[in-house]
Design an enzyme around this catalytic site. Structure first.
Site, mmCIF file in Angstrom:
data_model
loop_
_atom_site.group_PDB
_atom_site.id
_atom_site.type_symbol
_atom_site.label_atom_id
_atom_site.label_comp_id
_atom_site.label_asym_id
_atom_site.label_seq_id
_atom_site.Cartn_x
_atom_site.Cartn_y
_atom_site.Cartn_z
ATOM 1 C CG ASP A 142 -2.003 1.020 1.168
ATOM 2 O OD1 ASP A 142 -2.272 1.531 0.072
ATOM 3 O OD2 ASP A 142 -2.582 1.343 2.226
ATOM 4 C CE LYS A 171 -1.354 3.514 -4.262
ATOM 5 N NZ LYS A 171 -1.302 2.849 -2.974
ATOM 6 C CG ASP A 202 -5.776 -0.104 -0.665
ATOM 7 O OD1 ASP A 202 -6.841 -0.388 -1.249
ATOM 8 O OD2 ASP A 202 -5.657 0.902 0.058
ATOM 9 C CG ASN A 203 -5.179 2.626 -3.034
ATOM 10 O OD1 ASN A 203 -4.327 2.639 -2.146
ATOM 11 N ND2 ASN A 203 -6.364 3.154 -2.895
ATOM 12 C CD GLU A 239 -8.117 5.194 0.164
ATOM 13 O OE1 GLU A 239 -8.604 4.155 -0.313
ATOM 14 O OE2 GLU A 239 -6.940 5.546 -0.046
HETATM 15 C C1 LIG Z 1 -1.414 4.946 0.912
HETATM 16 S S1 LIG Z 1 -0.294 5.410 2.151
HETATM 17 C C2 LIG Z 1 -0.338 4.032 3.264
HETATM 18 C C3 LIG Z 1 -1.633 3.932 4.003
HETATM 19 C C4 LIG Z 1 -1.629 2.903 5.100
HETATM 20 N N1 LIG Z 1 -1.232 1.598 4.628
HETATM 21 C C5 LIG Z 1 -3.002 2.800 5.704
HETATM 22 O O1 LIG Z 1 -3.889 2.192 5.086
HETATM 23 O O2 LIG Z 1 -3.214 3.348 6.802
HETATM 24 C C6 LIG Z 1 1.267 5.181 1.345
HETATM 25 C C7 LIG Z 1 2.465 5.475 2.211
HETATM 26 O O3 LIG Z 1 3.587 4.844 1.609
HETATM 27 C C8 LIG Z 1 4.735 5.661 1.789
HETATM 28 N N2 LIG Z 1 5.668 5.246 0.725
HETATM 29 C C9 LIG Z 1 5.492 5.384 -0.601
HETATM 30 N N3 LIG Z 1 6.481 4.808 -1.283
HETATM 31 C C10 LIG Z 1 7.329 4.295 -0.362
HETATM 32 C C11 LIG Z 1 8.551 3.574 -0.455
HETATM 33 N N4 LIG Z 1 9.090 3.240 -1.646
HETATM 34 N N5 LIG Z 1 9.156 3.228 0.689
HETATM 35 C C12 LIG Z 1 8.606 3.515 1.880
HETATM 36 N N6 LIG Z 1 7.439 4.192 2.042
HETATM 37 C C13 LIG Z 1 6.809 4.573 0.921
HETATM 38 C C14 LIG Z 1 4.191 7.074 1.664
HETATM 39 O O4 LIG Z 1 5.031 8.022 2.281
HETATM 40 C C15 LIG Z 1 2.830 6.951 2.336
HETATM 41 O O5 LIG Z 1 2.909 7.282 3.677
#
Ligand SMILES: C[S@@+](CC[C@H](N)C(=O)[O-])C[C@H]1O[C@@H](n2cnc3c(N)ncnc32)[C@H](O)[C@@H]1O
Length: 261
Positions: free
Chosen positions: A188, A191, A216-217, A246
């Site tokens: 998650d 993408k 997800d998504n 969501e």
């Molecule tokens: C959609 S949110 C996660 C939501 C969470 N899983 C929830 O449902 O409560 C995506 C998160 O992934 C982090 N993120 C995106 N790419 C990443 C990566 N390559 N490594 C670590 N974190 C990452 C972003 O900073 C963000 O906080």
């Protein structure tokens, strides 16, 4: 004097432009709504000198019951559905997530993308004692909020928040964190990383026969290359779970890919 052909042409032109905008709006409605909501939040952040994630944390600390994970989840959902949209998995897809976690009964779990810790709390509230749960987040401000929310929910002993990028952390899981294989992976994060990070999990031998990868998504924002990969590479048995984005009335889905080993 009215020039009839010009009026007809300009009216037709206006209609075409309106139809074009309408089509684009309909196709990209969720993206436009999200963009508008995030722009409004960015202005609010500047005016209040506070981030949305801090506002979510404050709301939880003020309204939820300490040590009660369900009340933490409920209050995050309340804030994000009524006040400010946020990228938590949310309650509708969360119920699907709960069911997949329960049915796979995992002992070692990895989450890619912690954000404020909503899904970490959601998953960990279902886990038996002794289960290992790792969640990876590369934004230090989000990781700090997540740790406070997880601590408030009474789950800090169950969760390890690993700060860094998934590309750096996944290869460290075996040696540094003594992970043999993962039973469940909740994907998650951004993408465009779904497919390469799934392949990285395979390359690092972190998946075993029966490991569940739940993403997800897969519709909004969408992960078409990931879907194409898991459905056609011959290594996974896939199931799609249609649902809604969501806190919005827009179609989305989770994809469950079970590794064949
Ligand atoms: C959609 S949110 C996660 C939501 C969470 N899983 C929830 O449902 O409560 C995506 C998160 O992934 C982090 N993120 C995106 N790419 C990443 C990566 N390559 N490594 C670590 N974190 C990452 C972003 O900073 C963000 O906080």
């Amino acid at each position: 004097m009215v020039d009839v052909p010009t009026v007809v042409l300009s009216s037709a032109g206006t209609l075409c432009i309106a139809a074009l905008f309408f089509t684009i709006y309909n196709r990209r409605r969720a993206h436009i709504k999200m963009a508008l909501s995030l722009s409004y939040q960015a202005i609010k952040n500047i005016l209040l000198c506070q981030t949305k994630e801090q506002r979510i944390l404050d709301f939880v600390l003020k309204n939820a019951v300490r040590g009660d994970p369900q009340s933490v989840i409920d209050n995050i959902d309340k804030y994000c559905s009524q006040r400010e949209w946020s990228m938590n998995v949310g309650n509708e897809k969360g119920i699907i997530l709960d069911n997949v976690v329960k049915e796979s009964n995992p002992s070692t779990i990895l989450e890619l993308g912690t954000y404020c810790g909503y899904s970490a709390v959601r998953i960990c509230r279902l886990l038996k004692p002794g289960v290992r749960f790792f969640t990876v987040e590369f934004n230090p401000a989000y990781a700090a909020v997540a740790k406070q929310i997880i601590e408030f929910a009474g789950l800090i002993d169950k969760v390890q928040v690993l700060e860094g990028s998934t590309g750096d952390i996944i290869p460290q899981l075996k040696k540094k964190y003594e992970v043999d294989t993962l039973d469940f992976v909740f994907v998650d994060h951004w993408k465009d990383k779904y497919k390469p990070d799934t392949q990285l999990l395979e390359k690092c031998n972190l998946l075993r026969k029966g490991s569940v990868v739940l993403a997800d998504n897969v519709i909004v924002p969408g992960a078409p290359d990931f879907l194409e990969y898991v459905r056609n590479c011959g290594k996974y048995d896939c199931t799609n779970f249609p649902s809604f984005l969501e806190y919005m009335d827009e179609k989305d889905a989770l994809e469950k890919a079970v590794f064949r080993g």
